[in-house]
Design an enzyme around this catalytic site. Structure first.
Site, PDB file in Angstrom:
ATOM      1  N   CYS A  81       0.817  -1.215   0.000  1.00  0.00           N
ATOM      2  CA  CYS A  81       0.000   0.000   0.000  1.00  0.00           C
ATOM      3  C   CYS A  81       0.855   1.272   0.000  1.00  0.00           C
ATOM      4  O   CYS A  81       1.401   1.620  -1.042  1.00  0.00           O
ATOM      5  CB  CYS A  81      -0.971  -0.069   1.161  1.00  0.00           C
ATOM      6  SG  CYS A  81      -2.483   0.800   0.808  1.00  0.00           S
ATOM      7  N   HIS A 119      -3.382  -5.395   1.679  1.00  0.00           N
ATOM      8  CA  HIS A 119      -2.708  -5.662   2.967  1.00  0.00           C
ATOM      9  C   HIS A 119      -2.801  -7.125   3.401  1.00  0.00           C
ATOM     10  O   HIS A 119      -3.717  -7.472   4.155  1.00  0.00           O
ATOM     11  CB  HIS A 119      -3.387  -4.840   4.067  1.00  0.00           C
ATOM     12  CG  HIS A 119      -3.167  -3.369   3.971  1.00  0.00           C
ATOM     13  ND1 HIS A 119      -2.201  -2.716   4.684  1.00  0.00           N
ATOM     14  CD2 HIS A 119      -3.800  -2.427   3.235  1.00  0.00           C
ATOM     15  CE1 HIS A 119      -2.234  -1.423   4.409  1.00  0.00           C
ATOM     16  NE2 HIS A 119      -3.196  -1.221   3.532  1.00  0.00           N
ATOM     17  N   GLU A 167      -1.065  -8.520   5.599  1.00  0.00           N
ATOM     18  CA  GLU A 167      -0.750  -8.630   7.036  1.00  0.00           C
ATOM     19  C   GLU A 167      -2.000  -8.485   7.898  1.00  0.00           C
ATOM     20  O   GLU A 167      -1.958  -8.717   9.090  1.00  0.00           O
ATOM     21  CB  GLU A 167       0.334  -7.599   7.419  1.00  0.00           C
ATOM     22  CG  GLU A 167      -0.132  -6.156   7.612  1.00  0.00           C
ATOM     23  CD  GLU A 167      -0.442  -5.408   6.317  1.00  0.00           C
ATOM     24  OE1 GLU A 167      -0.384  -6.027   5.224  1.00  0.00           O
ATOM     25  OE2 GLU A 167      -0.761  -4.213   6.388  1.00  0.00           O
TER      26      GLU A 167
HETATM   27  N1  GLN Z   1      -3.674   6.362   1.391  1.00  0.00           N
HETATM   28  C1  GLN Z   1      -2.348   6.090   1.849  1.00  0.00           C
HETATM   29  C2  GLN Z   1      -1.319   6.948   1.116  1.00  0.00           C
HETATM   30  O1  GLN Z   1      -1.652   7.590   0.181  1.00  0.00           O
HETATM   31  C3  GLN Z   1      -2.011   4.621   1.681  1.00  0.00           C
HETATM   32  C4  GLN Z   1      -2.983   3.789   2.467  1.00  0.00           C
HETATM   33  C5  GLN Z   1      -2.416   2.554   3.059  1.00  0.00           C
HETATM   34  O2  GLN Z   1      -1.201   2.337   3.121  1.00  0.00           O
HETATM   35  N2  GLN Z   1      -3.294   1.735   3.562  1.00  0.00           N
HETATM   36  O3  GLN Z   1      -0.194   6.996   1.511  1.00  0.00           O
END
Ligand code: GLN
Length: 189
Positions: free
Chosen positions: A78, A170, A172
């Site tokens: 992410c 994710h 995890e």
């Molecule tokens: N929205 C976050 C970002 O732009 C990422 C979200 C996440 O890691 N769950 O950094």
């Protein structure tokens, strides 16, 4: 040798637990010295702006970029995708810029800020993977050296470029350890 989990901000504890369940020794990485002797590194989800800022406040940003560029096996989830990407569309965020990807932050739409899908990930076998997306980035473009390992809604969501693996979701946050295992067994060499 230990696996590092970048522990600036975000879901680093959950990654630590998942890696430990896979039998790995884990070290939380907060300083340049913590990078010494690492075999592999996870960059967790969280807020990429906050992580980028904290990395640059210390001495970690350049050291991290050098280690990953010289082959440290790295798995980003992410916000970790954003931090590894060369290009963040519509945003001037300073990233490590090590993967040939263009990404857009929070691009899966407001009404579906967070959602779960059942993903087919061929390299993990026939059993679908429950993928949790939380304000996830969308991968808009991949370079020719990037291998697409899973798609959702017509876009890559799990990709690999050499020693770097990233997922927009994710693993995890579920009990499924197959992606962490894949990372430890195949990306780490
Ligand atoms: N929205 C976050 C970002 O732009 C990422 C979200 C996440 O890691 N769950 O950094």
């Amino acid at each position: 040798m230990p696996v590092g989990v970048l522990a600036m901000q975000g879901a680093f504890r959950e990654h630590r637990l998942a890696l430990e369940r896979c039998g790995a020794a884990v070290r939380e990485v907060r300083t340049r010295g913590d990078l010494e002797g690492l075999d592999a590194l996870v960059i967790p989800g969280g807020e990429s702006t906050a992580i980028s800022l904290l990395l640059r406040r210390g001495e970690l940003f350049d050291a991290l970029r050098e280690r990953i560029a010289s082959g440290l096996a790295t798995y980003g989830t992410c916000a970790g995708v954003i931090l590894l990407a060369k290009e963040v569309l519509g945003n001037g965020l300073k990233t490590l810029g090590l993967m040939d990807l263009a990404v857009r932050r929070n691009a899966y739409g407001r009404q579906v800020d967070s959602f779960e899908v059942s993903l087919t990930i061929p390299l993990l076998g026939p059993e679908p993977f429950r993928a949790v997306f939380i304000r996830a980035p969308r991968i808009e473009r991949v370079g020719s050296g990037v291998e697409v390992l899973a798609m959702y809604d017509g876009r890559p969501v799990l990709v690999r470029q050499g020693n770097c693996l990233v997922s927009c979701f994710h693993p995890e946050l579920t009990a499924d350890l197959r992606l962490h295992r894949y990372f430890l067994e195949n990306v780490l060499q």
